[in-house]
Write an enzyme that holds these catalytic residues in place. Structure first.
Site, short mmCIF file in Angstrom:
data_model
loop_
_atom_site.label_atom_id
_atom_site.label_comp_id
_atom_site.label_asym_id
_atom_site.label_seq_id
_atom_site.Cartn_x
_atom_site.Cartn_y
_atom_site.Cartn_z
N HIS A 264 0.83 -1.21 0.00
CA HIS A 264 0.00 0.00 0.00
C HIS A 264 0.86 1.26 0.00
O HIS A 264 2.01 1.27 0.45
CB HIS A 264 -0.93 0.01 1.21
CG HIS A 264 -0.20 0.05 2.53
ND1 HIS A 264 0.34 1.21 3.05
CD2 HIS A 264 0.08 -0.92 3.42
CE1 HIS A 264 0.91 0.95 4.20
NE2 HIS A 264 0.78 -0.34 4.45
N GLU B 238 -1.76 -6.72 7.58
CA GLU B 238 -0.45 -6.43 8.13
C GLU B 238 -0.21 -7.26 9.39
O GLU B 238 -1.16 -7.75 10.02
CB GLU B 238 -0.35 -4.93 8.44
CG GLU B 238 0.95 -4.45 9.09
CD GLU B 238 2.19 -4.77 8.27
OE1 GLU B 238 2.55 -5.96 8.18
OE2 GLU B 238 2.82 -3.83 7.76
#
Length: 253
Positions: free
Chosen positions: A13, A91
């Site tokens: 990202h 994550e």
């Protein structure tokens, strides 16, 4: 079933609000910065310029990855492709470090402990209390996960353990059909996947950094091994500079 080579694109990202503030983020759901949005758009332009047009997207349940994928795909004129989302691509959960400043954590605990928590393969930070303001234990997006599966902290090894079933059960089948697969995820979920693809040792993985917003392209053989170890960044010079910046995150003030 399509023949090899299979095409896989990894995309971390774009810069998030907490990347910019130098905070440990983990499972906290933060937005992209304006810079991060531009990185995502640029990532899509790089895909289009390289003729690497994704046929299917796999991403996490976190908005910074979802938004990055949307912006990149819109830029590449592929916003219409199928999307699959999974918490297994989230994550790494940073436990009690979530929300803490990296430079302050380094100063408080010293470089050895800081690097052990941040980069070792199998040493997680202290767990995050489930009533902490930065806990996601009761987040509705994880309501279907058994309580024992929802993490309170993770090391990279934990990320690999939860991510690999998704690789084998969801991503590999898409590759086998001949689709070009885009995985838009996070620094550590992608590090775990690269560790698996490239056969990186538990010790050496600590030195691997993945920059934000720059597509990393792999061609895989029939055994899903990279034809070129380490893959190819679509903007190698920008990737090199960004990797150095990631290395120095804890040193920022």
């Amino acid at each position: 079933m399509a023949d090899a080579p299979y095409k896989l694109i990894l995309l971390r990202h774009g810069e998030s609000e907490w990347n910019a503030k130098n905070l440990f983020t983990g499972w906290v759901d933060v937005n992209l910065t304006e810079k991060g949005e531009k990185e995502a758009v640029r990532g899509g332009e790089l895909l289009k310029d390289a003729g690497l047009l994704p046929d299917v997207l796999h991403t996490s349940l976190q908005r910074r990855a979802i938004r990055t994928a949307q912006l990149a795909l819109e830029s590449a004129d592929r916003l219409w492709i199928p999307v699959r989302r999974s918490w297994r691509l989230n994550e790494r959960h940073y436990g009690a470090l979530q929300g803490k400043d990296k430079a302050q954590t380094l100063a408080e605990f010293g470089e050895e402990q800081f690097m052990l928590w941040r980069r070792s393969y199998d040493t997680p930070p202290p767990p995050l209390a489930r009533d902490d303001e930065f806990s996601q234990f009761d987040d509705p997006r994880y309501a279907t996960l058994p309580p024992e599966v929802r993490p309170d902290t993770e090391c990279l090894k934990d990320v690999v353990v939860r991510m690999l079933p998704y690789w084998f059960d969801s991503i590999v089948p898409d590759l086998l059909t001949g689709r070009t697969v885009l995985v838009a995820a996070h620094g550590n979920s992608l590090r775990g996947l690269v560790k698996h693809l490239d056969g990186i040792s538990d010790e050496d993985i600590s030195g691997l950094n993945i920059p934000t917003g720059i597509p990393l392209s792999y061609e895989l053989d029939a055994d899903f091994k990279p034809l070129k170890p380490g893959g190819t960044y679509l903007d190698p010079d920008a990737a090199k500079a960004a990797i150095e910046a990631v290395k120095n995150q804890g040193k920022k003030k």
